[in-house]
Design an enzyme around this catalytic site. Structure first.
Site, PDB file in Angstrom:
ATOM      1  N   LYS A  32     -11.082  -1.020  -1.385  1.00 21.01           N
ATOM      2  CA  LYS A  32     -10.782  -1.946  -0.298  1.00 21.01           C
ATOM      3  C   LYS A  32     -11.916  -1.811   0.719  1.00 21.01           C
ATOM      4  O   LYS A  32     -12.380  -0.686   0.917  1.00 21.01           O
ATOM      5  CB  LYS A  32      -9.446  -1.576   0.375  1.00 21.01           C
ATOM      6  CG  LYS A  32      -8.233  -1.669  -0.560  1.00 21.01           C
ATOM      7  CD  LYS A  32      -6.989  -1.057   0.102  1.00 21.01           C
ATOM      8  CE  LYS A  32      -5.833  -0.967  -0.878  1.00 21.01           C
ATOM      9  NZ  LYS A  32      -4.673  -0.240  -0.352  1.00 21.01           N
ATOM     10  N   THR A  39       1.631   9.908   4.098  1.00 23.24           N
ATOM     11  CA  THR A  39       0.582  10.782   3.565  1.00 23.24           C
ATOM     12  C   THR A  39      -0.744  10.607   4.288  1.00 23.24           C
ATOM     13  O   THR A  39      -1.651  11.413   4.091  1.00 23.24           O
ATOM     14  CB  THR A  39       0.369  10.500   2.067  1.00 23.24           C
ATOM     15  OG1 THR A  39       0.493   9.101   1.881  1.00 23.24           O
ATOM     16  CG2 THR A  39       1.364  11.232   1.215  1.00 23.24           C
ATOM     17  N   GLU A  48       0.161  -3.424   4.535  1.00 28.97           N
ATOM     18  CA  GLU A  48      -0.971  -2.490   4.675  1.00 28.97           C
ATOM     19  C   GLU A  48      -1.005  -1.820   6.044  1.00 28.97           C
ATOM     20  O   GLU A  48      -0.711  -2.466   7.050  1.00 28.97           O
ATOM     21  CB  GLU A  48      -2.278  -3.287   4.551  1.00 28.97           C
ATOM     22  CG  GLU A  48      -2.981  -3.160   3.242  1.00 28.97           C
ATOM     23  CD  GLU A  48      -3.532  -1.771   2.945  1.00 28.97           C
ATOM     24  OE1 GLU A  48      -3.605  -0.928   3.861  1.00 28.97           O
ATOM     25  OE2 GLU A  48      -3.888  -1.522   1.797  1.00 28.97           O
ATOM     26  N   ASP A  49      -1.418  -0.562   6.087  1.00 28.61           N
ATOM     27  CA  ASP A  49      -1.578   0.109   7.384  1.00 28.61           C
ATOM     28  C   ASP A  49      -3.060   0.264   7.767  1.00 28.61           C
ATOM     29  O   ASP A  49      -3.353   0.794   8.837  1.00 28.61           O
ATOM     30  CB  ASP A  49      -0.949   1.514   7.360  1.00 28.61           C
ATOM     31  CG  ASP A  49      -1.732   2.475   6.491  1.00 28.61           C
ATOM     32  OD1 ASP A  49      -2.144   2.074   5.379  1.00 28.61           O
ATOM     33  OD2 ASP A  49      -1.958   3.618   6.923  1.00 28.61           O
ATOM     34  N   LYS A  54      -9.051   5.207   6.390  1.00 28.47           N
ATOM     35  CA  LYS A  54      -7.764   4.736   5.854  1.00 28.47           C
ATOM     36  C   LYS A  54      -7.983   3.605   4.865  1.00 28.47           C
ATOM     37  O   LYS A  54      -8.711   2.652   5.151  1.00 28.47           O
ATOM     38  CB  LYS A  54      -6.845   4.268   6.980  1.00 28.47           C
ATOM     39  CG  LYS A  54      -6.228   5.418   7.740  1.00 28.47           C
ATOM     40  CD  LYS A  54      -5.165   4.918   8.688  1.00 28.47           C
ATOM     41  CE  LYS A  54      -4.549   6.077   9.453  1.00 28.47           C
ATOM     42  NZ  LYS A  54      -3.677   5.604  10.531  1.00 28.47           N
ATOM     43  N   GLY A  55      -7.353   3.712   3.709  1.00 24.72           N
ATOM     44  CA  GLY A  55      -7.439   2.658   2.697  1.00 24.72           C
ATOM     45  C   GLY A  55      -8.697   2.713   1.852  1.00 24.72           C
ATOM     46  O   GLY A  55      -8.823   1.999   0.867  1.00 24.72           O
ATOM     47  N   SER A  65      -2.502   0.614  -4.367  1.00 25.93           N
ATOM     48  CA  SER A  65      -3.044   1.754  -3.615  1.00 25.93           C
ATOM     49  C   SER A  65      -4.397   2.181  -4.152  1.00 25.93           C
ATOM     50  O   SER A  65      -4.625   2.153  -5.362  1.00 25.93           O
ATOM     51  CB  SER A  65      -2.070   2.937  -3.740  1.00 25.93           C
ATOM     52  OG  SER A  65      -2.672   4.125  -3.288  1.00 25.93           O
ATOM     53  N   ALA A  66      -5.264   2.614  -3.252  1.00 25.41           N
ATOM     54  CA  ALA A  66      -6.573   3.123  -3.653  1.00 25.41           C
ATOM     55  C   ALA A  66      -6.481   4.548  -4.206  1.00 25.41           C
ATOM     56  O   ALA A  66      -7.444   5.070  -4.767  1.00 25.41           O
ATOM     57  CB  ALA A  66      -7.501   3.125  -2.436  1.00 25.41           C
ATOM     58  N   SER A  67      -5.324   5.165  -4.062  1.00 22.82           N
ATOM     59  CA  SER A  67      -5.231   6.598  -4.367  1.00 22.82           C
ATOM     60  C   SER A  67      -5.084   6.901  -5.851  1.00 22.82           C
ATOM     61  O   SER A  67      -4.274   6.290  -6.546  1.00 22.82           O
ATOM     62  CB  SER A  67      -4.043   7.199  -3.616  1.00 22.82           C
ATOM     63  OG  SER A  67      -3.878   8.547  -4.003  1.00 22.82           O
ATOM     64  N   ASN A  69      -3.909   9.692  -6.577  1.00 23.53           N
ATOM     65  CA  ASN A  69      -2.733  10.573  -6.543  1.00 23.53           C
ATOM     66  C   ASN A  69      -1.427   9.797  -6.399  1.00 23.53           C
ATOM     67  O   ASN A  69      -0.372  10.397  -6.195  1.00 23.53           O
ATOM     68  CB  ASN A  69      -2.848  11.544  -5.361  1.00 23.53           C
ATOM     69  CG  ASN A  69      -4.003  12.519  -5.534  1.00 23.53           C
ATOM     70  OD1 ASN A  69      -4.043  13.262  -6.514  1.00 23.53           O
ATOM     71  ND2 ASN A  69      -4.961  12.510  -4.621  1.00 23.53           N
ATOM     72  N   ASP A  85       0.873  -1.165   0.000  1.00 23.59           N
ATOM     73  CA  ASP A  85       0.000   0.000   0.000  1.00 23.59           C
ATOM     74  C   ASP A  85       0.923   1.231   0.000  1.00 23.59           C
ATOM     75  O   ASP A  85       2.108   1.121   0.356  1.00 23.59           O
ATOM     76  CB  ASP A  85      -0.872  -0.064   1.265  1.00 23.59           C
ATOM     77  CG  ASP A  85      -1.687   1.181   1.452  1.00 23.59           C
ATOM     78  OD1 ASP A  85      -2.360   1.598   0.494  1.00 23.59           O
ATOM     79  OD2 ASP A  85      -1.641   1.773   2.558  1.00 23.59           O
ATOM     80  N   LEU A  86       0.420   2.380  -0.372  1.00 26.47           N
ATOM     81  CA  LEU A  86       1.273   3.576  -0.423  1.00 26.47           C
ATOM     82  C   LEU A  86       1.099   4.465   0.819  1.00 26.47           C
ATOM     83  O   LEU A  86       2.016   4.637   1.619  1.00 26.47           O
ATOM     84  CB  LEU A  86       0.936   4.385  -1.688  1.00 26.47           C
ATOM     85  CG  LEU A  86       1.652   5.719  -1.845  1.00 26.47           C
ATOM     86  CD1 LEU A  86       3.150   5.526  -2.068  1.00 26.47           C
ATOM     87  CD2 LEU A  86       1.064   6.523  -3.016  1.00 26.47           C
ATOM     88  N   ASP A  87      -0.135   5.000   0.959  1.00 23.11           N
ATOM     89  CA  ASP A  87      -0.382   5.978   2.023  1.00 23.11           C
ATOM     90  C   ASP A  87      -0.276   5.305   3.394  1.00 23.11           C
ATOM     91  O   ASP A  87      -1.042   4.394   3.704  1.00 23.11           O
ATOM     92  CB  ASP A  87      -1.798   6.563   1.881  1.00 23.11           C
ATOM     93  CG  ASP A  87      -1.958   7.381   0.603  1.00 23.11           C
ATOM     94  OD1 ASP A  87      -1.044   8.155   0.281  1.00 23.11           O
ATOM     95  OD2 ASP A  87      -3.004   7.247  -0.065  1.00 23.11           O
ATOM     96  N   ARG A 123     -11.778   7.734  -2.191  1.00 27.76           N
ATOM     97  CA  ARG A 123     -12.120   9.128  -1.886  1.00 27.76           C
ATOM     98  C   ARG A 123     -13.622   9.322  -1.663  1.00 27.76           C
ATOM     99  O   ARG A 123     -14.040   9.919  -0.665  1.00 27.76           O
ATOM    100  CB  ARG A 123     -11.643  10.030  -3.035  1.00 27.76           C
ATOM    101  CG  ARG A 123     -11.637  11.493  -2.684  1.00 27.76           C
ATOM    102  CD  ARG A 123     -11.195  12.327  -3.875  1.00 27.76           C
ATOM    103  NE  ARG A 123      -9.902  11.900  -4.398  1.00 27.76           N
ATOM    104  CZ  ARG A 123      -9.407  12.283  -5.574  1.00 27.76           C
ATOM    105  NH1 ARG A 123     -10.076  13.130  -6.336  1.00 27.76           N
ATOM    106  NH2 ARG A 123      -8.225  11.838  -5.982  1.00 27.76           N
TER     107      ARG A 123
END
Ligand code: BG6
Ligand code: MG
Length: 220
Positions: A145, A17, A169-170, A45-46, A114-116, A118, A9-11, A49
């Site tokens: 997710k 972020t 994952e966080d 989280k995850g 990632s779900a983002s 961005n 995962d990214l964020d 948007r």
């Protein structure tokens, strides 16, 4: 089955972020006249948007139409962009680069899941593109997710089965997505929040592939 790839995962895993998402949502909530706490933020989280916005509006007990929702989401994203467009490679979380270097040297493939929408902007800002063989982000998936779509797509692009990939994952929703897709998962953060993961690490600082791999096998 042996692990052939790690999907990150990214964020909140690669870069911090998660705090910028939180600040941008908090500002939107303040503008709408209610408070939004860090505890509330765990639910976002995850999560995509638009789904995040729905949860935020539920917390604030606000009802609105689709047109306003798009405006709110845009306003949150503009605020978020102000933060991420200033990011530098210093904001890569501690230990991440050495962990990525180590696994790549061991010929373990790497993917971003990632779900983002961005994610590309962030990877460019922190100069991490070259570390990922495959990038699946919010521009490539339709289901948020805890649906496993993002990780399944990454596994397909890697040409591997879910059981050959390990997800980092966080977010609770991210660990659920990994479980739903048949992936082993490592929670990055607090044990209390990520208790469904196969293993939880506080972060990557001082963590080697051997640590992760040996501890995972114990739980098998
Ligand atoms: C996830 C974050 O990675 O991406 C969520 O954990 C965020 O908090 C989601 O809502 C979507 O991000 P973006 O950048 O497309 O709004
Ligand atoms: Mg995350």
């Amino acid at each position: 089955m042996d692990i052939k790839a790690c999907i990150f995962d990214l964020d909140g895993v690669i870069v911090d972020t998660a705090k910028y998402h939180y600040l941008a949502w908090k500002e939107l909530a303040r503008g709408l006249g209610f408070d939004f706490t860090e505890k509330d933020n765990e639910q976002l989280k995850g999560v995509s948007r638009m789904r995040s916005l729905d949860i935020l509006l539920e917390i604030g007990n606000k009802k609105t139409d689709e047109e306003m929702k798009l405006k709110y989401a845009e306003s949150k994203n503009n605020k978020y962009l102000e933060y991420i467009l200033k990011m530098t490679p210093d904001e890569i979380l501690p230990g991440v680069i050495s962990f990525l270097d180590e696994i790549r040297a061991l010929h373990i493939q790497t993917a971003l899941g990632s779900a983002s929408k961005n994610a590309g902007t962030i990877l460019n800002r922190v100069k991490l593109n070259k570390y990922f063989d495959v990038v699946v982000d919010g521009t490539k998936v339709n289901k948020a997710k805890p649906d496993p779509e993002v990780f399944i797509k990454a596994a397909v692009e890697l040409n591997l089965l879910p059981e050959q990939c390990l997800v980092f994952e966080d977010a609770q929703a991210g660990i659920e997505a990994a479980i739903n897709g048949g992936f082993k998962s490592i929670g990055v953060g607090s044990e209390n929040i990520l208790q469904n993961a196969d293993l939880v690490i506080p972060g990557f600082e001082g963590i080697t592939w051997k640590d992760v791999y040996e501890k995972l096998r114990i739980t098998e």
